[in-house]
Design an enzyme around this catalytic site. Sequence first.
Site, short mmCIF file in Angstrom:
data_model
loop_
_atom_site.label_atom_id
_atom_site.label_comp_id
_atom_site.label_asym_id
_atom_site.label_seq_id
_atom_site.Cartn_x
_atom_site.Cartn_y
_atom_site.Cartn_z
N HIS A 292 0.86 -1.19 0.00
CA HIS A 292 0.00 0.00 0.00
C HIS A 292 0.90 1.24 0.00
O HIS A 292 0.78 2.09 -0.85
CB HIS A 292 -0.93 -0.01 1.22
CG HIS A 292 -1.87 1.16 1.29
ND1 HIS A 292 -2.96 1.20 2.10
CD2 HIS A 292 -1.87 2.35 0.65
CE1 HIS A 292 -3.61 2.35 1.96
NE2 HIS A 292 -2.96 3.07 1.08
N HIS B 136 2.74 10.92 0.76
CA HIS B 136 3.73 10.50 1.77
C HIS B 136 5.17 10.76 1.32
O HIS B 136 6.00 11.22 2.09
CB HIS B 136 3.56 9.00 2.06
CG HIS B 136 2.17 8.62 2.46
ND1 HIS B 136 1.66 8.85 3.71
CD2 HIS B 136 1.17 8.02 1.75
CE1 HIS B 136 0.40 8.41 3.76
NE2 HIS B 136 0.08 7.90 2.58
N GLU C 184 0.52 7.88 -3.44
CA GLU C 184 1.45 7.56 -2.34
C GLU C 184 2.65 8.51 -2.34
O GLU C 184 3.08 8.97 -1.30
CB GLU C 184 1.91 6.10 -2.43
CG GLU C 184 0.81 5.10 -2.13
CD GLU C 184 0.20 5.29 -0.74
OE1 GLU C 184 0.93 5.18 0.25
OE2 GLU C 184 -1.03 5.53 -0.65
O1 U2P Z 1 -6.41 6.34 7.33
C1 U2P Z 1 -6.58 6.93 6.09
C2 U2P Z 1 -5.27 7.14 5.37
O2 U2P Z 1 -4.40 8.03 6.08
C3 U2P Z 1 -3.04 7.63 5.93
N1 U2P Z 1 -2.49 7.18 7.22
C4 U2P Z 1 -3.30 6.58 8.12
C5 U2P Z 1 -2.83 6.17 9.36
C6 U2P Z 1 -1.49 6.40 9.68
O3 U2P Z 1 -1.03 6.09 10.78
N2 U2P Z 1 -0.69 7.00 8.75
C7 U2P Z 1 -1.14 7.39 7.53
O4 U2P Z 1 -0.39 7.93 6.71
C8 U2P Z 1 -3.07 6.54 4.88
O5 U2P Z 1 -3.02 7.22 3.65
P1 U2P Z 1 -3.23 6.70 2.18
O6 U2P Z 1 -1.87 6.54 1.59
O7 U2P Z 1 -3.97 5.42 2.16
O8 U2P Z 1 -4.02 7.83 1.56
C9 U2P Z 1 -4.42 5.90 5.24
O9 U2P Z 1 -4.90 4.99 4.35
#
Ligand code: U2P
Length: 245
Positions: free
Chosen positions: A62, A122, A118
């Site tokens: 993911h 992130h 992603e």
């Molecule tokens: O929970 C929804 C989305 O927020 C991001 N997430 C969640 C928990 C955490 O501890 N850290 C984090 O980054 C994730 O982002 P996504 O890449 O899926 O958009 C998670 O799915």
Amino acid sequence: MRGIFFIVSFLVLQSLVVSSSKAGPDFNFFYWVTYWPGAICDSQKGCCPPTKCNTESDFMIHGLWPQFINGTWPAFCDQSNLFDISKVSDLVSKMEKKWTEWGVYTCPSNETKLWEHEWDKHGTCVQSVFDQHSYFQTSLKFRQRFNLLDILRQKGIKPNGEFYGLDEIKNAIKCVIGFAPGIECNEDVEGKKQLFQIYICLDNHAKEFVECPYVPDKSCASKIKFPKLPKRDSLGESLSVMSSV
Ligand code: U2P
């Protein structure tokens, strides 16, 4: 006099360069998160499109998410360096197999541009550690080195639609990487809790496994289902599930 001025300027500049290159990441650790495609299928109206030919029948990446120790995380940190597929062109064939769009498994399928999302969400927050290429490559390397499906299978935990102890699953992974992962569950069509995502904690350079500063255990029960996988079907026929895994 001029010589001394140059020497002093040189030393000041050098110390600035050294101190900026020493500046560590401004987050505390990473979650390396993989999802079980079978859990997406079951939770969506009980249907699932067949997997694409080039995806593996395995856990899918993911993402690699920077985290703060207080349970929050940075996101969308830099609009000036958004995802550029040409920077990862040599990784694309591996990413198609191991980092598949999870929208592929929903019914109807819904491609969400996962890689772009992603990196933009992130990856742009971890540029003190990774560029686009090394960000994706690092995640792929972990996936290559640690096959979670094999790790679980070796302990008799299989994606056969049966129920397994949450602690049993965590301990199987702990035996290999040294630390218990976090587990996220979702629900199948009957409302039964099932294995959905596995969160493994890495240090803030994503080099070593670390004890999770907090464990993202989400919505599981003490026994959870390990759902079957959609069967690979290159003819594009409707869903059937693997029964022999
Ligand atoms: O929970 C929804 C989305 O927020 C991001 N997430 C969640 C928990 C955490 O501890 N850290 C984090 O980054 C994730 O982002 P996504 O890449 O899926 O958009 C998670 O799915």
